[in-house]
Design a protein around this motif. Structure first.
Motif, PDB file in Angstrom:
ATOM      1  N   VAL A  14       0.828  -1.197   0.000  1.00  0.00           N
ATOM      2  CA  VAL A  14       0.000   0.000   0.000  1.00  0.00           C
ATOM      3  C   VAL A  14       0.865   1.251   0.000  1.00  0.00           C
ATOM      4  CG1 VAL A  14      -1.706   1.328   1.303  1.00  0.00           C
ATOM      5  CG2 VAL A  14      -1.913  -1.129   1.155  1.00  0.00           C
ATOM      6  N   ALA A  17       2.548   2.609  -3.445  1.00  0.00           N
ATOM      7  CA  ALA A  17       1.641   2.443  -4.569  1.00  0.00           C
ATOM      8  C   ALA A  17       1.746   3.520  -5.640  1.00  0.00           C
ATOM      9  CB  ALA A  17       0.200   2.367  -4.069  1.00  0.00           C
ATOM     10  N   LYS A  19       2.377   7.888  -6.852  1.00  0.00           N
ATOM     11  CA  LYS A  19       1.706   9.173  -6.669  1.00  0.00           C
ATOM     12  C   LYS A  19       0.440   9.318  -7.512  1.00  0.00           C
ATOM     13  CE  LYS A  19       6.003  11.554  -5.521  1.00  0.00           C
ATOM     14  NZ  LYS A  19       6.912  12.671  -5.871  1.00  0.00           N
ATOM     15  N   PHE A  21      -2.173   7.644  -7.678  1.00  0.00           N
ATOM     16  CA  PHE A  21      -3.407   7.364  -6.963  1.00  0.00           C
ATOM     17  C   PHE A  21      -3.233   7.677  -5.483  1.00  0.00           C
ATOM     18  CE2 PHE A  21      -2.998   4.597 -10.608  1.00  0.00           C
ATOM     19  CZ  PHE A  21      -4.213   4.761 -11.248  1.00  0.00           C
ATOM     20  N   ALA A  22      -2.482   8.727  -5.163  1.00  0.00           N
ATOM     21  CA  ALA A  22      -2.118   9.008  -3.783  1.00  0.00           C
ATOM     22  C   ALA A  22      -3.299   9.514  -2.975  1.00  0.00           C
ATOM     23  CB  ALA A  22      -0.986  10.027  -3.738  1.00  0.00           C
ATOM     24  N   HIS A  51      -1.684   4.538  -1.766  1.00  0.00           N
ATOM     25  CA  HIS A  51      -2.800   4.407  -2.702  1.00  0.00           C
ATOM     26  C   HIS A  51      -4.126   4.681  -1.980  1.00  0.00           C
ATOM     27  CE1 HIS A  51      -5.217   2.912  -5.974  1.00  0.00           C
ATOM     28  NE2 HIS A  51      -4.169   2.439  -6.623  1.00  0.00           N
ATOM     29  N   ASP A  52      -5.019   5.463  -2.600  1.00  0.00           N
ATOM     30  CA  ASP A  52      -6.281   5.783  -1.935  1.00  0.00           C
ATOM     31  C   ASP A  52      -7.302   4.650  -2.026  1.00  0.00           C
ATOM     32  OD1 ASP A  52      -6.735   6.044  -4.645  1.00  0.00           O
ATOM     33  OD2 ASP A  52      -8.116   7.733  -4.425  1.00  0.00           O
ATOM     34  N   ASN A  53      -7.184   3.767  -3.042  1.00  0.00           N
ATOM     35  CA  ASN A  53      -8.123   2.655  -3.183  1.00  0.00           C
ATOM     36  C   ASN A  53      -7.424   1.500  -3.903  1.00  0.00           C
ATOM     37  OD1 ASN A  53     -10.332   0.975  -3.388  1.00  0.00           O
ATOM     38  ND2 ASN A  53     -11.394   2.198  -4.911  1.00  0.00           N
ATOM     39  N   PRO A  54      -6.520   0.804  -3.210  1.00  0.00           N
ATOM     40  CA  PRO A  54      -5.734  -0.264  -3.848  1.00  0.00           C
ATOM     41  C   PRO A  54      -6.547  -1.546  -3.993  1.00  0.00           C
ATOM     42  CG  PRO A  54      -5.145  -0.089  -1.541  1.00  0.00           C
ATOM     43  CD  PRO A  54      -6.157   0.989  -1.796  1.00  0.00           C
ATOM     44  N   GLU A 114       5.651   0.817  -8.538  1.00  0.00           N
ATOM     45  CA  GLU A 114       5.824   2.150  -9.092  1.00  0.00           C
ATOM     46  C   GLU A 114       5.241   2.242 -10.502  1.00  0.00           C
ATOM     47  OE1 GLU A 114       9.755   3.809  -6.732  1.00  0.00           O
ATOM     48  OE2 GLU A 114       9.973   3.093  -8.792  1.00  0.00           O
ATOM     49  N   HIS A 117       1.117   0.616  -9.716  1.00  0.00           N
ATOM     50  CA  HIS A 117       0.408   1.306  -8.640  1.00  0.00           C
ATOM     51  C   HIS A 117      -0.344   0.401  -7.683  1.00  0.00           C
ATOM     52  CE1 HIS A 117       1.435   4.765 -11.001  1.00  0.00           C
ATOM     53  NE2 HIS A 117       0.632   4.397 -11.992  1.00  0.00           N
ATOM     54  N   ASP A 118      -0.564  -0.853  -8.029  1.00  0.00           N
ATOM     55  CA  ASP A 118      -1.367  -1.730  -7.175  1.00  0.00           C
ATOM     56  C   ASP A 118      -1.106  -3.166  -7.596  1.00  0.00           C
ATOM     57  OD1 ASP A 118      -3.200  -2.611  -5.344  1.00  0.00           O
ATOM     58  OD2 ASP A 118      -4.958  -2.067  -6.533  1.00  0.00           O
TER      59      ASP A 118
END
Length: 341
Positions: A14, A17, A19, A21-22, A51-54, A114, A117-118
């Motif tokens: 997490v 993840a 930037k 989707f930070a 990540h705000d919603n991984p 990177e 992101h997830d």
């Protein structure tokens, strides 16, 4: 960004993840003032990259709950006469790639995060499990029933900033398709088919304390970033196993099967921190919200193997399961101690 060094393996993915989707941090003013941009900027720097919603990560922990739901399994000893009791831990991993690639190079995992992101990654630990099995052949020939139960509660008194609680319960049944043969020094336990219904509830929480002050004179009270997961899974296993007992103590089992899984992982990331100026006047609060919900992978094909030792009625067994899943793999492993009669 440095938080992942403290979060450890559980939240490692997490916190790297990317930037794109930070998480976003907001200042909600009391309507009478504001804060210096330096404090808000320092918070943004500290949480950027989380990540705000991984969604893959959330599903990964749901999958790991399914994989860990076979603690104290008796699949390798399906021919007892009357009664069996087993106890032991089980750990499940959802991995973003093959077993060897995912476990072999942590830096490569960070690089993939990177870029992507997830990732589908998760861990679940059943620390204490028990199964009571009964041979009910007096009612239905070759049929065995088992009841499972597990419970564990780890508070932050034992490991700082981490809370972990798990409840597991369920029923399994296995039927001996073939009875096997016993030649003394060699015993084939036959072929068994197993199914059941397993319920598991996992609560996982991690708190990360942010730096709540800077040179501007504004101070944040209790600036704690909270990561919380509520994982509920329902698992229906379908398995076929066969075992052999060599020289009366070395037990080997192999099997094939799949786990049908349902449920959800509800993950939240939040922060609510009041802000005061240097005269201790309330200015408003900082807010962070993130997270999401995902269900586990429905179909989870697997291969199983057990290495065990039996000394009379006492057994020591090591069950291992490898899962073939979309976009990765899964693994569960445990240690089981028990008695059979």
């Amino acid at each position: 960004m440095k938080p992942y060094k403290k979060l450890g393996l559980i939240l490692f993915l997490v916190c790297l993840a990317g930037k794109a989707f930070a998480l976003e941090i907001e200042f909600i003013s009391n309507g009478m003032g504001g804060i210096d941009g330096g404090l808000l900027g320092s918070f943004k720097t500290e949480i950027e990259g989380i990540h705000d919603n991984p969604q893959n990560f959330i599903r990964g922990f749901a999958d790991a709950s399914v994989f860990a739901s076979h603690g104290a399994t008796q699949r390798a000893y399906g021919d007892y006469n009357i009664f069996a009791f087993t106890i032991g831990p089980m750990i499940g991993f959802r991995l973003p790639g093959s077993l060897f690639n995912a476990m072999g190079d942590i830096q490569d995992t960070a690089d993939r995060l990177e870029r992507e992101h997830d990732l589908k990654f998760g861990v679940n630990i059943q620390a204490i499990n028990a199964e009571v099995g009964i041979n009910i052949s007096f009612l239905v020939d070759r049929l065995y029933l088992g009841l499972r139960f597990g419970y564990f509660n780890l508070t932050n008194d034992l490991i700082e900033n981490i809370n972990f609680k798990i409840l597991h319960t369920g029923m399994v049944a296995h039927y001996r398709l073939l009875k096997g043969i016993d030649l003394g020094v060699f015993k084939w336990r036959g072929i068994t088919a197993e199914t059941g219904f397993l319920y598991q509830k996992t609560t996982l929480g991690y708190t990360y304390v942010l730096d709540g002050s800077d040179s501007s004179g504004f101070t944040a009270k209790d600036p704690t970033l909270n990561f919380d997961m509520q994982v509920t899974t329902y698992t229906i296993p379908l398995e076929v196993n066969t075992s052999i007992l060599l020289i009366k103590f070395l037990n080997l089992n192999v099997g094939l099967g799949t786990d049908f899984a349902f449920g959800k992982n509800d993950m939240s990331i939040n922060l609510h921190s009041p802000i005061y100026d240097n005269s201790d006047t309330y200015q408003g609060y900082l807010r962070v919200k993130g997270g999401g919900k995902m269900s586990p992978t429905i179909l989870n094909p697997k291969v199983m193997a057990n290495l065990g030792f039996q000394f009379g009625p006492v057994l020591l067994d090591v069950p291992i399961t490898y899962y073939f899943t979309n976009s990765g793999s899964g693994l569960s492993a445990g240690v089981t101690l028990g008695i059979v009669f």
